[in-house]
Write a protein that holds these residues in place. Structure first.
Motif, short mmCIF file in Angstrom:
data_model
loop_
_atom_site.label_atom_id
_atom_site.label_comp_id
_atom_site.label_asym_id
_atom_site.label_seq_id
_atom_site.Cartn_x
_atom_site.Cartn_y
_atom_site.Cartn_z
N THR A 169 -5.55 50.02 24.14
CA THR A 169 -5.28 50.14 25.57
C THR A 169 -6.26 49.27 26.35
O THR A 169 -7.45 49.33 26.09
CB THR A 169 -5.42 51.60 26.04
N ALA A 198 5.95 50.67 26.19
CA ALA A 198 4.53 50.70 25.86
C ALA A 198 3.91 52.07 26.10
O ALA A 198 3.04 52.52 25.34
CB ALA A 198 3.79 49.63 26.67
N MET A 213 7.12 44.91 27.01
CA MET A 213 6.43 46.16 26.73
C MET A 213 5.40 46.51 27.78
O MET A 213 5.18 47.68 28.10
CB MET A 213 5.74 46.08 25.36
N ILE A 214 4.74 45.50 28.35
CA ILE A 214 3.62 45.75 29.24
C ILE A 214 4.06 45.65 30.69
O ILE A 214 4.33 44.57 31.20
CB ILE A 214 2.48 44.74 28.96
N ILE A 274 -1.33 48.41 24.71
CA ILE A 274 -0.89 47.11 24.20
C ILE A 274 -0.68 47.23 22.70
O ILE A 274 -1.57 47.67 21.98
CB ILE A 274 -1.92 46.01 24.51
N LEU A 275 0.50 46.85 22.22
CA LEU A 275 0.79 46.91 20.80
C LEU A 275 0.25 45.67 20.11
O LEU A 275 0.58 44.55 20.48
CB LEU A 275 2.31 47.00 20.57
N THR A 295 -1.91 50.15 30.64
CA THR A 295 -0.77 50.30 29.74
C THR A 295 -1.19 49.96 28.32
O THR A 295 -1.86 48.96 28.09
CB THR A 295 0.38 49.37 30.15
N CYS A 333 -2.65 49.80 17.76
CA CYS A 333 -2.41 49.84 19.19
C CYS A 333 -3.73 50.01 19.93
O CYS A 333 -4.60 50.76 19.48
CB CYS A 333 -1.48 51.01 19.51
#
Length: 342
Positions: free
Chosen positions: A5, A64, A237-238, A44-45, A42, A3
């Protein structure tokens, strides 16, 4: 999984790892989306470097911000040093020789599990039949047809090609078939050839219970190049919102399935019976996928081959589009793998 950011500087420059991940994108839609001020901070995966151990498919529905204080210590490691130049999902492997694999690190510190075989299957189920295990926790899909706890209606297994009844079975004696996934082999009593589940009609609202089957692993009834997800059921997610639609991305409908290119757009929610519904996300797949089933999660990605793979989100499939059998179309000569073990 790993993960990261995103961060924006005073001149709004993109972090290097995102530049590399999005280098192959034909448009700037995703880059602009990821760098938007409302989503820039946010997390980010990113998929794990070791694609064969990546868990992002299962994390695609997690908000997220839940990853804000999460560290994935193995995200940048391979479990075993890869010997091939490709991971089977179309992703180049180029681990630095200066990095040891997880197994090599374990050997260095003399951990007894360093050479232990990978565990397979669902650990908490054990050696039990899947149908028997599930029956202990949920009501069978045909419960609305049952007259009492000791009897049940016989269920027809219908050939999708000519609507003939291949066989009948008692769900009390053979519950596993009730839970078979679309595309899964159907172990039909007395059948002389291999049959596969195409569709299931197990609701009292759709008439007598039936399971539709087809002969052959790669029957056109098992393939479709379109799927639909309710827009309010898909988890971006974002920032909780999608990039500007339509846009190009990659997706998979099973864990570790090689990614397939697709276009995602917003359409009205009319179902096959022309009943109006909520708006739908339509996924137009570049190649047909086998065994698209309601309830399966479709996870969406961007980036890949020579850079990090970004997980954009995921959601449960509402329905597939018309199958190649329904469209009377021939399948391509080269078919996309259904999953990691194909």
């Amino acid at each position: 999984s790993s993960c990261h950011t995103t961060t924006t500087s005073s001149n709004n420059t993109m972090p290097e790892y995102l530049e590399q991940a999005l280098a192959e994108e034909e448009s700037t839609i995703l880059a602009d989306y990821l760098m938007d001020a409302s989503v820039a901070d946010t997390p980010i995966l990113m998929a794990a470097k070791d694609r064969s151990k990546d868990q992002s498919y299962f994390l695609s529905s997690v908000p997220a911000k839940a990853f804000s204080n999460v560290v994935f210590p193995l995200g940048d490691f391979y479990k075993t040093r890869p010997s091939k130049s490709d991971d089977g999902a179309g992703v180049s492997l180029s681990p630095s020789s200066s990095f040891l694999s997880v197994r090599e690190l374990a050997q260095q510190v003399h951990l007894p599990v360093a050479t232990k075989k990978d565990s397979m299957g669902i650990c908490f189920v054990g050696k039990r039949k899947h149908g028997d295990f599930i029956n202990e926790y949920i009501a069978p899909p045909t419960s609305s047809f049952q007259t009492d706890s000791s009897t049940s209606a016989m269920i027809d297994c219908v050939n999708i090609e000519d609507q003939s009844v291949v066989t009948k079975f008692d769900p009390n004696l053979n519950p596993s078939l009730l839970y078979a996934t679309v595309g899964q082999g159907a172990k039909l009593p007395g059948a002389a050839q291999k049959w596969f589940v195409v569709d299931k009609q197990l609701s009292s609202e759709t008439g007598a219970p039936k399971i539709y089957v087809c002969p052959g692993t790669h029957h056109p009834a098992l393939y479709s190049d379109t799927l639909y997800i309710r827009s309010n059921n898909f988890h971006w997610m974002i920032g909780g919102r999608p990039p500007p639609l339509p846009f190009r991305a990659k997706c998979r409908i099973r864990h570790l399935q090689p990614l397939v290119d697709c276009e995602i757009c917003l359409v009205n929610g009319n179902d096959r019976n022309n009943n109006s519904n909520d708006s739908m996300l339509q996924f137009r797949l570049d190649v047909p996928l086998r065994g698209i089933a309601p309830g399966q999660v479709c996870a969406v990605y961007s980036g890949g081959r020579d850079g990090d793979l970004i997980c954009l989100g995921g959601g449960p499939i509402e329905r597939r589009g018309s199958s190649y059998w329904e469209l009377q179309q021939e399948l391509p000569k080269s078919l996309h793998p259904s999953g990691h073990n194909d």
